[in-house]
Motif scaffolding. Structure first.
Motif, mmCIF file in Angstrom:
data_model
loop_
_atom_site.group_PDB
_atom_site.id
_atom_site.type_symbol
_atom_site.label_atom_id
_atom_site.label_comp_id
_atom_site.label_asym_id
_atom_site.label_seq_id
_atom_site.Cartn_x
_atom_site.Cartn_y
_atom_site.Cartn_z
ATOM 1 N N GLY A 82 0.765 -1.240 0.000
ATOM 2 C CA GLY A 82 0.000 0.000 0.000
ATOM 3 C C GLY A 82 0.793 1.286 0.000
ATOM 4 O O GLY A 82 0.216 2.367 0.032
ATOM 5 N N GLY A 83 2.129 1.231 -0.015
ATOM 6 C CA GLY A 83 2.905 2.454 -0.003
ATOM 7 C C GLY A 83 3.154 2.977 1.398
ATOM 8 O O GLY A 83 2.685 2.432 2.396
ATOM 9 N N THR A 84 3.895 4.094 1.460
ATOM 10 C CA THR A 84 4.294 4.658 2.758
ATOM 11 C C THR A 84 3.921 6.141 2.870
ATOM 12 O O THR A 84 4.472 6.854 3.695
ATOM 13 C CB THR A 84 5.820 4.519 2.941
ATOM 14 O OG1 THR A 84 6.490 5.191 1.859
ATOM 15 C CG2 THR A 84 6.234 3.059 2.949
ATOM 16 N N GLY A 85 2.983 6.581 2.058
ATOM 17 C CA GLY A 85 2.651 8.009 2.027
ATOM 18 C C GLY A 85 2.080 8.551 3.316
ATOM 19 O O GLY A 85 2.159 9.759 3.565
ATOM 20 N N CYS A 107 15.333 4.281 3.418
ATOM 21 C CA CYS A 107 13.934 4.728 3.474
ATOM 22 C C CYS A 107 13.721 5.974 2.634
ATOM 23 O O CYS A 107 12.940 6.868 3.002
ATOM 24 C CB CYS A 107 13.523 4.990 4.922
ATOM 25 S SG CYS A 107 13.544 3.532 5.965
ATOM 26 N N VAL A 110 10.443 8.405 2.291
ATOM 27 C CA VAL A 110 9.589 8.393 3.471
ATOM 28 C C VAL A 110 9.870 9.644 4.294
ATOM 29 O O VAL A 110 11.023 9.886 4.661
ATOM 30 C CB VAL A 110 9.851 7.138 4.337
ATOM 31 C CG1 VAL A 110 8.950 7.144 5.566
ATOM 32 C CG2 VAL A 110 9.648 5.870 3.522
ATOM 33 N N ALA A 172 12.085 0.793 2.896
ATOM 34 C CA ALA A 172 10.698 1.213 2.729
ATOM 35 C C ALA A 172 9.784 0.011 2.510
ATOM 36 O O ALA A 172 8.609 0.038 2.899
ATOM 37 C CB ALA A 172 10.587 2.194 1.564
ATOM 38 N N ASP A 173 10.310 -1.069 1.912
ATOM 39 C CA ASP A 173 9.487 -2.254 1.681
ATOM 40 C C ASP A 173 9.049 -2.883 2.999
ATOM 41 O O ASP A 173 7.937 -3.427 3.108
ATOM 42 C CB ASP A 173 10.242 -3.261 0.827
ATOM 43 C CG ASP A 173 11.579 -3.658 1.431
ATOM 44 O OD1 ASP A 173 12.109 -2.912 2.273
ATOM 45 O OD2 ASP A 173 12.115 -4.722 1.048
ATOM 46 N N GLU A 176 6.142 -0.998 4.262
ATOM 47 C CA GLU A 176 4.943 -1.352 3.504
ATOM 48 C C GLU A 176 4.346 -2.667 3.994
ATOM 49 O O GLU A 176 3.124 -2.814 4.086
ATOM 50 C CB GLU A 176 5.272 -1.438 2.022
ATOM 51 C CG GLU A 176 5.594 -0.093 1.381
ATOM 52 C CD GLU A 176 5.924 -0.227 -0.091
ATOM 53 O OE1 GLU A 176 6.584 -1.226 -0.461
ATOM 54 O OE2 GLU A 176 5.513 0.639 -0.865
ATOM 55 N N ARG A 179 2.648 -1.890 7.145
ATOM 56 C CA ARG A 179 1.490 -1.008 6.892
ATOM 57 C C ARG A 179 0.220 -1.797 6.608
ATOM 58 O O ARG A 179 -0.890 -1.351 6.924
ATOM 59 C CB ARG A 179 1.835 -0.080 5.717
ATOM 60 C CG ARG A 179 0.691 0.780 5.192
ATOM 61 C CD ARG A 179 0.297 1.828 6.219
ATOM 62 N NE ARG A 179 -0.799 2.643 5.764
ATOM 63 C CZ ARG A 179 -2.093 2.279 5.789
ATOM 64 N NH1 ARG A 179 -2.418 1.082 6.241
ATOM 65 N NH2 ARG A 179 -3.029 3.110 5.395
ATOM 66 N N ARG A 180 0.327 -2.986 6.042
ATOM 67 C CA ARG A 180 -0.840 -3.776 5.692
ATOM 68 C C ARG A 180 -1.724 -4.089 6.893
ATOM 69 O O ARG A 180 -2.942 -4.212 6.767
ATOM 70 C CB ARG A 180 -0.411 -5.099 5.043
ATOM 71 C CG ARG A 180 0.359 -4.946 3.751
ATOM 72 C CD ARG A 180 0.709 -6.288 3.144
ATOM 73 N NE ARG A 180 1.510 -7.118 4.023
ATOM 74 C CZ ARG A 180 2.008 -8.311 3.684
ATOM 75 N NH1 ARG A 180 1.778 -8.793 2.475
ATOM 76 N NH2 ARG A 180 2.730 -9.015 4.526
#
Length: 481
Positions: A82-85, A107, A110, A172-173, A176, A179-180
């Motif tokens: 879903g990204g890191t926005g 990162c 981010v 960053a992965d 992510e 983040r899920r």
């Protein structure tokens, strides 16, 4: 079910490896002693692999029940992330510009806040932050990592905040992957698995690669006091800002992360996600390593002041107390006591599973789980939490010597087989014993400093079907579906 509990359509969970499904197909029991009995409609939602996908109200209630009882963990079939926005990275640091450089490079993209906690060379950190576009905040005098994290938290504009220490390698992965979990509205905090930066190296490095206190294993878990995974370290966390309240307790110099996790877990779900992994610079010099382990031990006493029996070194029910007493007494009647206590537990469990297809088989399986947990708890008592007592008695008591040595060797062999370290059993067992010794000495040091024995007192429960050393339990089945 309130709107705040609702899992989205398509959300999927699967039974944990530690969850046992009885032969009737509808009775589940977990390592924490929780027993859940499913109605026919719920059983129909579980596939052959123990997974359930949310498609209707029954599956939604079932998935929520399994998650909340620690019997299942989320799974994702879709590889899309879903990204890191909506994540802000907060890095507390003091005099480690190279580590911050490495962390921010992993990162890239981010939004990051670096909190300089009284560095002697702030200019070096400023150069690194400018290179990656990170915001730099500074404490003129060191106030500790908890205060540094809180400063970053206060300035984070996003709802999700990631905390990462400067000795962590993070991508960053990984953010992510963590983040899920937040598609579940009940999740307040998630932590990854933390592994050593270099898995190969010297003896201590190889031990840390397999037995670091930061590495909580390969199985996902619901994090809560007395569970299999009872805490997650603050070396790397991802959390909802709304779940953190006032943040870390700045008065605590150690165990402030455990304190935060337990406060969050009282209202929110805290999850451990080993699929997401970060690397950490473990201490590999013996004096630093031993001192750090002692420091961790000193945190138990202030935690006991704040959280009471959540810190208890052992959970005793009548049957576990009987097993423990029999093992430590080492008398002729000890085997009789252990066998008798196990027989009583088996009879009670057989009665509990009377309406299953195989009540005797289910009772036998769970009794084995309970007995193994009692043995592990007894070994921990002798080699870790009460190790100063056993070592003090060792010169005068053959039973104390035998209890300590047998516990240390047996627990070490079991751990060696479980973790498969790149280290022979002899050196692994020796380092594990020193690891436990350091923690135990720190524990007693903290108790003396706090002037309270609460961190040494076991949690005594009544006649319940608790079957493990760590875990909340329920004496009542939950009917889902």
């Amino acid at each position: 079910m309130s709107e705040s509990d609702v899992l989205p359509t398509g959300f999927e969970v699967a039974l944990s490896a530690s969850t046992h499904r009885c032969t009737d197909g509808r009775t589940l029991y977990g390592e924490a002693g929780t027993i859940v009995r499913l109605r026919s409609a719920a059983v129909a939602r579980l596939d052959a692999h123990g997974a359930v996908r949310v498609t209707d109200r029954t599956s939604r209630v079932l998935a929520r029940t399994l998650l909340d009882r620690g019997l299942a963990a989320p799974v994702w079939r879709d590889a899309a992330l879903g990204g890191t926005g909506d994540i802000t990275l907060v890095v507390p640091v003091r005099d480690r510009p190279d580590g911050v450089d490495r962390l921010l490079a992993g990162c890239a993209g981010v939004p990051a806040i670096v909190v300089d906690d009284g560095s002697r060379d702030p200019a070096a950190l400023r150069v690194v932050c400018e290179r990656y576009g990170a915001r730099l905040l500074r404490h003129e005098h060191s106030r500790g990592p908890a205060a540094a994290r809180n400063t970053g938290l206060a300035h984070a504009a996003t709802e999700l905040v990631a905390f990462a220490d400067s000795d962590v390698v993070l991508g960053a992965d990984t953010l992510e992957l963590l983040r899920r979990h937040f598609v579940d509205p009940q999740v307040g905090l998630v932590a990854p698995r933390i592994l050593g930066l270099e898995p190969d190296g010297g003896v201590l490095h190889r031990y840390e690669a397999a037995s670091s206190s930061l590495d909580l294993g390969a199985e996902p878990a619901l994090v809560r006091p007395h569970a299999r995974v009872s805490y997650v370290p603050s070396a790397m966390l991802l959390a909802r800002k709304s779940a953190l309240g006032n943040g870390f307790d700045e008065s605590m110099q150690v165990a402030e992360d455990v304190d935060l996790v337990w406060r969050v877990s009282a209202q929110w779900a805290v999850r451990y996600e080993p699929e997401a992994r970060v690397r950490h610079e473990h201490r590999v010099h013996f004096d630093e390593w031993f001192a750090r382990r002692m420091l961790y031990g000193t945190g138990a006493a202030p935690l006991a002041t704040r959280h009471g029996s959540a810190v208890a070194p052992a959970v005793l029910t009548p049957w576990t107390a009987a097993v423990t007493a029999g093992l430590l007494a080492q008398r002729r009647w000890s085997p009789v006591l252990v066998a008798g206590a196990s027989a009583v537990l088996w009879c009670r469990l057989r009665h509990r599973f009377a309406d299953s297809d195989d009540p005797a088989g289910s009772a036998t399986a769970l009794t084995k789980v309970a007995l193994r947990a009692a043995l592990e708890q007894t070994a921990s008592i002798a080699t870790r939490h009460y190790v100063p007592v056993f070592l003090a008695l060792a010169p005068f008591s053959r039973r104390a010597r035998r209890a300590y040595l047998v516990s240390a060797v047996a627990a070490g062999l079991v751990d060696h087989r479980r973790k498969q370290p790149k280290l022979d059993p002899v050196r692994f067992i020796g380092l594990r014993a020193l690891d436990d010794l350091a923690y135990g000495l720190g524990l007693w040091q903290g108790v003396l400093a706090e002037r309270s024995p609460r961190a040494l007192l076991p949690l005594v429960k009544g006649v319940r079907l608790d079957v493990t050393r760590r875990g909340r339990s329920s004496n009542r089945p939950c009917r889902a579906g």
